[in-house]
Design an enzyme around this catalytic site. Structure first.
Site, PDB file in Angstrom:
ATOM      1  N   HIS A  24     -64.461 -18.947  17.790  1.00 34.75           N
ATOM      2  CA  HIS A  24     -63.669 -18.870  17.187  1.00 34.75           C
ATOM      3  C   HIS A  24     -62.785 -17.424  17.082  1.00 34.75           C
ATOM      4  CE1 HIS A  24     -64.019 -22.715  14.422  1.00 34.75           C
ATOM      5  NE2 HIS A  24     -63.350 -22.857  15.439  1.00 34.75           N
ATOM      6  N   HIS A  80     -64.183 -35.033  20.234  1.00 35.10           N
ATOM      7  CA  HIS A  80     -62.857 -33.849  18.999  1.00 35.10           C
ATOM      8  C   HIS A  80     -62.689 -32.921  20.263  1.00 35.10           C
ATOM      9  CE1 HIS A  80     -62.292 -30.396  16.729  1.00 35.10           C
ATOM     10  NE2 HIS A  80     -63.927 -29.442  16.832  1.00 35.10           N
ATOM     11  N   GLU A  82     -61.090 -29.885  19.790  1.00 34.31           N
ATOM     12  CA  GLU A  82     -61.243 -28.094  19.944  1.00 34.31           C
ATOM     13  C   GLU A  82     -61.758 -28.285  21.182  1.00 34.31           C
ATOM     14  OE1 GLU A  82     -63.305 -25.750  17.248  1.00 34.31           O
ATOM     15  OE2 GLU A  82     -62.322 -24.749  17.950  1.00 34.31           O
ATOM     16  N   ASP A  84     -62.978 -26.354  23.141  1.00 30.46           N
ATOM     17  CA  ASP A  84     -64.493 -25.461  23.528  1.00 30.46           C
ATOM     18  C   ASP A  84     -64.675 -27.520  24.041  1.00 30.46           C
ATOM     19  OD1 ASP A  84     -64.705 -26.213  21.051  1.00 30.46           O
ATOM     20  OD2 ASP A  84     -66.632 -25.763  20.644  1.00 30.46           O
ATOM     21  N   HIS A 146     -65.051 -30.894  12.706  1.00 31.71           N
ATOM     22  CA  HIS A 146     -64.849 -30.154  12.123  1.00 31.71           C
ATOM     23  C   HIS A 146     -63.617 -29.859  12.049  1.00 31.71           C
ATOM     24  CE1 HIS A 146     -64.336 -25.702  13.945  1.00 31.71           C
ATOM     25  NE2 HIS A 146     -64.144 -25.926  12.394  1.00 31.71           N
ATOM     26  N   ASP A 165     -69.512 -31.081  16.849  1.00 32.70           N
ATOM     27  CA  ASP A 165     -70.393 -30.038  16.592  1.00 32.70           C
ATOM     28  C   ASP A 165     -70.497 -30.132  15.721  1.00 32.70           C
ATOM     29  OD1 ASP A 165     -68.012 -28.815  17.817  1.00 32.70           O
ATOM     30  OD2 ASP A 165     -66.570 -28.719  16.332  1.00 32.70           O
ATOM     31  N   TYR A 193     -74.772 -20.988  12.589  1.00 34.75           N
ATOM     32  CA  TYR A 193     -72.983 -21.705  12.759  1.00 34.75           C
ATOM     33  C   TYR A 193     -73.272 -22.278  12.004  1.00 34.75           C
ATOM     34  CZ  TYR A 193     -71.782 -25.750  15.568  1.00 34.75           C
ATOM     35  OH  TYR A 193     -70.619 -27.041  15.941  1.00 34.75           O
ATOM     36  N   HIS A 226     -73.089 -28.349  20.897  1.00 38.05           N
ATOM     37  CA  HIS A 226     -73.889 -26.886  20.794  1.00 38.05           C
ATOM     38  C   HIS A 226     -75.308 -27.257  20.601  1.00 38.05           C
ATOM     39  CE1 HIS A 226     -69.251 -26.085  21.230  1.00 38.05           C
ATOM     40  NE2 HIS A 226     -69.130 -26.294  19.958  1.00 38.05           N
TER      41      HIS A 226
HETATM   42 FE1  FEO Z   1     -65.232 -27.400  16.219  1.00 42.85          FE
HETATM   43 FE2  FEO Z   1     -67.507 -27.270  19.112  1.00 42.85          FE
HETATM   44  O1  FEO Z   1     -65.894 -27.246  17.789  1.00 42.85           O
END
Ligand code: FEO
Length: 397
Positions: A24, A80, A82, A84, A146, A165, A193, A226
């Site tokens: 981020h 998701h 995002e 990543d 997220h 996430d 996290y 993750h």
């Molecule tokens: Fe909201 Fe791991 O991205």
């Protein structure tokens, strides 16, 4: 790191970003690196759950090839978008030309905006599923856990919740399961996290945890996108999420400050001494010497948060300015606070801090303390007494 077995027919095929030190932007220091997890299920329909960050496409596809020819993938689930998780999506689409893609409508719109492609897309929502053979994969939309597009995927056959996430940790590792990692390091990373990624969404998390409980899902593994898969410490992480999500606080305090010539720091130390003299745990944090993400983790359940700054150019100092606005964005609830600081001639910093404290929703329980130039013995006594009074406010609520 190659493909790794999670359960018979289920493989972890994501990538390890050993050297990632930020997430981020600069807001989250990831000192143990990051993993971008993806899961491959070998059933009648070969299914891929989530992708990885841009730059890891080749490694990702090689990992998949250890299990199956990517061209044979029938189903891709995008929990998701995002970057990543979705950065490699355009390359994966090319490698899997026969796949149907499942995700929320918001995910579809997001992928089109990011990459201009979404593949052979099927929008899904809670209550819908896809059968892939022996297994049926159920979708559970989890907006803001997220991002608005987010969802979880549940596999009853394997008793796995693919949580993207949710329940993640930024913890680069060659292992698969939580009980193969150092427990304290793992739980530290899970808390950092949560504080930095999910803290603002506690109310939604509480509601979704209740929905999951009501669904009476049998869950043996939580496989986030993750970090490590929760197996041995699954009940602990669920308890932690329940605790964090309701904005639980305990009798502890942080005195967070930035100082110009040491006077504000001297005040901060006396305030900490005062708090500690009442038996309340207190830590002194020079905001210029600690990582924002670590401070967020410490204050996640701190009832008392005190902010201090010297006045500089008629305003608070810049690093505390950045931090307190970051703090406000975390949407803390149920906190007690006050402000302090030294000044040379105008002394606006305390008022600046109090304004953001009010915007953050914290309760200002003591008047601010301002000291010109350097604190006298009497002024330091006042700081100590303020610390004591603050600790009493913490204990009595
Ligand atoms: Fe909201 Fe791991 O991205």
């Amino acid at each position: 790191m190659g493909a790794k077995l999670v359960k018979e027919g289920v493989y972890s095929v994501g990538c390890v970003d050993w050297n990632a030190r930020n997430f981020h932007g600069s807001s989250y220091v990831t000192r143990r690196g990051i993993t971008y997890n993806s899961y491959l299920i070998k059933d009648e329909k070969i299914t891929l759950i989530d992708a990885v960050r841009k730059g890891f496409e080749r490694e990702f596809i090689e990992n998949i090839k250890e299990v199956v020819d990517p061209a044979k993938i029938d189903v891709i689930i995008i929990n998701h978008i995002e970057p990543d998780h979705s950065g490699a999506f355009p390359e994966i689409l090319k490698a899997c030309p026969n796949a149907k893609i499942y995700g929320t409508e918001k995910a579809k719109q997001g992928l089109l905006k990011y990459y201009g492609v979404c593949g052979d897309w099927i929008s899904v929502k809670a209550g819908q599923n896809v059968n892939i053979g022996k297994r049926t994969l159920d979708f559970l939309d989890v907006p803001m856990i997220h991002w608005p597009d987010s969802m979880f995927t549940y596999c009853a056959y394997d008793k796995i919740l693919f949580s993207n996430d949710g329940f993640g940790q930024h913890y680069a590792t060659d292992k698969v399961f939580d009980d193969q990692a150092d427990y304290n390091a793992l739980m530290d990373e899970a808390q950092i996290y949560y504080a930095n990624i999910l803290w603002p969404f506690g109310q939604l998390i509480t509601a979704k945890l209740a929905v999951i409980k009501k669904m009476n899902l049998s869950i043996e593994l939580i496989a986030p996108s993750h970090g490590l898969v929760w197996r041995g410490h699954l009940s602990e992480i669920l308890e932690k999420y329940a605790y964090w999500a309701i904005n639980s606080v305990k009798n502890k305090a942080a005195v967070i400050y930035e100082t110009m010539w040491g006077s504000t720091e001297t005040m901060a130390k006396k305030i900490v001494e005062g708090i500690a003299s009442e038996g309340v745990e207190a830590v002194l944090i020079d905001v210029t010497k600690s990582e924002r993400s670590d401070i967020a983790s410490y204050i996640l359940d701190a009832k008392g948060i005190v902010f201090g700054s010297s006045t500089h150019d008629n305003y608070m100092l810049p690093v505390i300015d950045g931090f307190i606005h970051f703090y406000k964005g975390l949407k803390p609830k149920g906190r007690k606070s006050f402000a302090f600081g030294s000044y040379g001639w105008s002394g606006e910093a305390v008022g600046n801090l109090e304004a953001v404290i009010a915007e953050s929703g914290a309760e200002k329980v003591l008047e601010g303390i301002k000291v010109i130039y350097a604190p006298s013995k009497e002024e330091l006594d006042k700081c100590f007494e303020a610390g004591k009074a603050f600790a009493k406010k913490i204990k009595e609520s």
